[in-house]
Design an enzyme around this catalytic site. Structure first.
Site, PDB file in Angstrom:
ATOM      1  N   HIS A   1      44.492  42.729  47.274  1.00 34.01           N
ATOM      2  CA  HIS A   1      44.905  41.852  45.824  1.00 34.01           C
ATOM      3  C   HIS A   1      44.048  40.560  45.588  1.00 34.01           C
ATOM      4  O   HIS A   1      43.341  40.632  44.629  1.00 34.01           O
ATOM      5  CB  HIS A   1      46.245  41.766  45.572  1.00 34.01           C
ATOM      6  CG  HIS A   1      46.805  41.049  44.381  1.00 34.01           C
ATOM      7  ND1 HIS A   1      47.599  41.705  43.534  1.00 34.01           N
ATOM      8  CD2 HIS A   1      46.623  39.939  43.911  1.00 34.01           C
ATOM      9  CE1 HIS A   1      47.606  40.964  42.351  1.00 34.01           C
ATOM     10  NE2 HIS A   1      47.287  39.765  42.772  1.00 34.01           N
ATOM     11  N   GLU A   2      44.109  39.720  46.640  1.00 38.44           N
ATOM     12  CA  GLU A   2      43.316  38.684  46.331  1.00 38.44           C
ATOM     13  C   GLU A   2      41.975  38.474  46.607  1.00 38.44           C
ATOM     14  O   GLU A   2      41.234  38.204  45.820  1.00 38.44           O
ATOM     15  CB  GLU A   2      44.193  37.477  47.250  1.00 38.44           C
ATOM     16  CG  GLU A   2      45.636  37.465  47.156  1.00 38.44           C
ATOM     17  CD  GLU A   2      46.003  36.570  45.519  1.00 38.44           C
ATOM     18  OE1 GLU A   2      44.835  36.100  44.997  1.00 38.44           O
ATOM     19  OE2 GLU A   2      47.191  36.778  45.365  1.00 38.44           O
TER      20      GLU A   2
ATOM     21  N   HIS B   1      41.218  40.246  42.646  1.00 39.48           N
ATOM     22  CA  HIS B   1      40.831  39.194  41.854  1.00 39.48           C
ATOM     23  C   HIS B   1      39.264  38.566  42.257  1.00 39.48           C
ATOM     24  O   HIS B   1      38.552  38.015  41.330  1.00 39.48           O
ATOM     25  CB  HIS B   1      41.485  37.824  41.956  1.00 39.48           C
ATOM     26  CG  HIS B   1      42.747  38.027  41.378  1.00 39.48           C
ATOM     27  ND1 HIS B   1      43.201  38.534  40.195  1.00 39.48           N
ATOM     28  CD2 HIS B   1      44.205  37.731  42.112  1.00 39.48           C
ATOM     29  CE1 HIS B   1      44.662  38.398  40.140  1.00 39.48           C
ATOM     30  NE2 HIS B   1      45.310  38.027  41.141  1.00 39.48           N
TER      31      HIS B   1
ATOM     32  N   GLU C   1      46.321  40.665  36.702  1.00 38.09           N
ATOM     33  CA  GLU C   1      47.099  41.203  37.911  1.00 38.09           C
ATOM     34  C   GLU C   1      47.282  42.355  38.081  1.00 38.09           C
ATOM     35  O   GLU C   1      47.394  42.800  39.200  1.00 38.09           O
ATOM     36  CB  GLU C   1      48.656  40.252  37.612  1.00 38.09           C
ATOM     37  CG  GLU C   1      48.737  39.022  37.743  1.00 38.09           C
ATOM     38  CD  GLU C   1      48.250  38.033  38.973  1.00 38.09           C
ATOM     39  OE1 GLU C   1      48.101  38.924  40.043  1.00 38.09           O
ATOM     40  OE2 GLU C   1      47.573  37.070  38.766  1.00 38.09           O
TER      41      GLU C   1
END
Length: 754
Positions: free
Chosen positions: A474-475, A479, A532
């Site tokens: 995810h990070e 992103h 997100e």
């Protein structure tokens, strides 16, 4: 009586009785339950391994963070500063145990006093009286007259009766009020906010954003106040956060901006000096930190932060962020400033936060291997090469044990900075907060809702490892992926207008960002949740890659179980997300939970028996629900569904297609009672069976001679309160005075709505 005996008796009372507010039919979502989870955020081993200079660096940075964290009180609600000061004075005069003795003599039951301790812990933990995760107000779970009686009999009141009575008069009513407009954060009739004066509505926020974009002013460190002049013309004050006021000497960057502007028939006056006395404390401690910096990157970073907070300059904060990115692999990691825009109803203004953490070398090694594979993994994402950044800028990715996290809440992972121009061309850092993960997501089987019995043991076993994988993907690759197509003010583009094809239409792209526009300013109210959602989809999509799982030392049946639990956790989280939807206003109050609900909707729409969601009746005879995921259909059905949706999200983001992005995202975000899911009815079930989010008790650092010691507290409401009572030993009373003066100076902006 044994120490904490009242706490043991409160537990018995809780088991036997019911909460006072519940008996009064107040919705349970507006109180913190007496059995709310509290956990010590243990960092003792990581801190012990630091060298003396590193401990001093961490100490002064932590002081800067804690002072800055008080700003969040002023960013939350008009009454939050007074509530904080009232509680601070109560517990400085009497320890929670001493006040507990008084409470019993004043007629409070053990249950009621425990409810008060939980409320106070909630104020300190959230830095205000609205939940950091969900943005709903929480009120004391005991009768108002009993709390007033306790305050009147307290040592703090005996010492300063007029001041304590004045504090109660300022916040007593609002502390308990659940008027519809005060139940959640929002603009005008949709809620409470102090990022805008009470008379601002969505149209004011939109006009202000257009003005800020026209002058290339970032909204991150601003608030907006609206008034009428003597001629009846609308005037807006855009106030920057800074130590210096508008009349102080201005540097060349801000000089052209600190003045009055005429814009679309209104006056905009740009000023500065918001939160000045608190930022002054931040700057003083950053100055002290400089003497213990490990290298020139840290020195430059601190110098730029000092200038940013002194002058009110986001440009300086960006320079500090650039130095921070260049500081690869520090032992003590940190970040500080006006960072996340989740709680601004318009999605542009940053809440103050600051953290200091120590590297966990074993877990960081896994993330380093993930970074090494990142360029290859980016090629697997479902969009054309032209939609990816020209160059992958290899970031730091470390697992950290948090020493200090000041603000309204503590996340599990972070990808920063949030500045699009830096992320696109210079890079970013990722951090996973290891000691947060280890306690925040531990689950007891009897509290595990909405899952089949046969899934529960597997879920408990693999939720932690699966979440580590999801946070990492995810990070770093969520992103950290994707390109924004931008045309600068001089006309130059970072893409070939004659060659880039939209994979959704098969035609040349028709839209892009223009000079001064950013992701947040364009997509505003949906930007945070949409991003997100995109990052969560990347995690789901890439966790199917066996090479990724091998990096986390997962193979064979273990790897298959981690995939299954990661996907199952996501669909369950989508159902739990309904807690954070407000039917009365049709709005979502939490970006991540809205994102997970959207993903649940996408996977339900995929059909073919991938996800099943049923209304049931629990063993207690009350409404319940059951969510199941067919693990054999994740690859053939789930993966293509996420692939299609993820590609659409990225294309709309890259091309600045706000209309298309809103239509897609708001469509999947809609909560109705249409069959077969009947989500509005399910929301009632979710609220009935929800578990309160854990609160963390954090340590303090203390100078002793020429070294620093760590002071930790018990993982209870009383322990959390004690940690705050001892957090500002040198200047607590001065800070309280600053908070009240700052609150008073702007109180008229919320005295009446309209």
């Amino acid at each position: 009586m044994l120490k904490h005996d009242w706490l043991q008796r409160a537990s018995v009372s809780l088991a036997e009785g019911t909460d006072w507010l519940a008996s009064k039919m107040v919705d349970s979502q507006y109180v913190l339950p007496n059995d709310v989870g509290l956990a010590l955020l243990d960092c003792s081993e990581a801190f012990r391994l630091l060298l003396r200079g590193e401990r001093l660096y961490a100490h002064y940075l932590s002081r800067a963070c804690w002072y800055g964290g008080l700003i969040v009180l002023l960013q939350t609600s008009p009454e939050a500063p007074a509530i904080y000061v009232l509680l601070s004075r109560l517990f400085r005069a009497q320890d929670p145990d001493q006040l507990g003795e008084l409470a019993r003599s004043a007629g409070l039951t053990d249950l009621e006093y425990q409810a008060f301790l939980v409320y106070a812990a909630g104020i300190f933990s959230n830095m205000g009286n609205y939940k950091s995760f969900g943005d709903t107000k929480f009120v004391p779970n005991l009768p108002k007259d009993k709390l007033r009686q306790l305050i009147w009999q307290s040592q703090a009141f005996q010492e300063r009766p007029e001041e304590m009575e004045s504090l109660w008069d300022r916040c007593g009513e609002l502390m308990f009020s659940l008027d519809p407009q005060q139940r959640q954060l929002g603009l005008r009739e949709k809620g409470t906010t102090t990022y805008f004066s009470g008379n601002c509505c969505l149209e004011d926020a939109q006009l202000a954003q257009k003005f800020l974009d026209s002058q290339n002013i970032s909204a991150y460190n601003t608030r907006l106040f609206k008034e009428k002049d003597k001629a009846g013309q609308t005037c807006y004050e855009v106030r920057l956060a800074s130590v210096l006021g508008t009349d102080a000497p201005v540097d060349h960057e801000l000089a052209p901006k600190l003045r009055c502007f005429e814009f679309e028939g209104c006056t905009f006056r740009v000023t500065r000096g918001d939160y000045a006395p608190l930022l002054e404390r931040v700057v003083e401690n950053l100055q002290r930190t400089k003497a213990h910096a490990a290298n020139t990157n840290q020195e430059h970073m601190l110098e730029h932060y000092i200038r940013s907070f002194t002058q009110g300059s986001i440009a300086a904060h960006k320079e500090g962020s650039r130095s921070w990115i260049r500081d690869k692999g520090p032992i003590v990691e940190s970040y500080i400033g006006f960072i996340e825009s989740y709680r601004d109803p318009y999605g542009s203004r940053g809440e103050f936060e600051g953290f200091v953490a120590v590297v966990n070398k074993a877990m960081s090694a896994k993330f380093a291997r993930l970074v090494e594979s990142a360029e290859q993994l980016l090629l697997e994402l479902p969009w054309p090469r032209a939609f990816e950044k020209d160059t992958f800028l290899t970031p730091d990715f470390t697992s950290l044990d948090v020493l200090t996290f000041a603000g309204s809440g503590i996340p599990a992972g972070i990808n920063i900075p949030n500045y699009d121009d830096i992320r696109q061309t210079e890079g970013f850092k990722n951090v996973s907060l290891g000691n947060v993960l280890s306690v925040a997501y531990a689950t007891q089987k009897d509290k595990l809702t909405f899952l089949a019995e046969e899934d529960k043991d597997l879920y408990i076993k693999w939720k932690g490892p699966s979440f580590e994988v999801q946070v990492g993907l995810h990070e770093l690759l969520g992103h950290g992926s994707g390109k924004l197509f931008v045309q600068e003010e001089k006309g130059t583009c970072n893409f070939d207008r004659e060659a880039v094809i939209n994979p959704e239409t098969g035609e040349l792209i028709q839209s892009w960002y223009r000079g001064g526009e950013t992701w947040d300013s364009k997509f505003s109210t949906i930007a945070s949740s949409y991003e997100e959602c995109r990052a969560e989809c990347v995690g789901l999509y890439l966790c199917l890659n066996k090479d990724v799982l091998r990096i986390f030392e997962l193979e064979g049946e273990d790897a298959e179980d981690v995939i299954y639990i990661n996907w199952l956790n996501m669909v369950r989280a989508g159902l739990l997300g309904l807690e954070f939807y407000t039917p009365e206003t049709g709005t979502w109050r939490q970006a991540h939970m809205q994102a997970r609900f959207v993903i649940l909707r996408v996977l339900l729409e995929a059909g073919e028996g991938l996800v099943s969601l049923q209304h049931t009746t629990g063993a207690d005879g009350k409404p319940d629900a059951l969510i199941t995921l067919n693990r054999n259909k994740i690859l053939p059905v789930g993966k293509p569904a996420i692939e299609r949706f993820l590609r659409r999200l990225q294309v709309l983001k890259s091309t600045a297609d706000v209309a298309g992005g809103r239509a897609l995202y708001e469509g999947f975000s809609a909560v109705t009672d249409e069959g077969p899911e009947r989500f509005l009815s399910l929301r009632d079930t979710v609220l009935l069976r929800k578990e309160a989010r854990k609160m963390f008790v954090q340590a303090n650092t203390r100078l002793e001679g020429e070294d620093v010691t760590l002071v930790q507290y018990e993982g209870t409401a009383a322990g959390l309160i004690r940690s705050f009572s001892e957090r500002f030993p040198e200047d607590t009373e001065l800070l309280e005075r600053h908070l009240l003066e700052l609150s008073d100076s702007d109180a008229h902006f919320w005295a009446s709505q309209g």
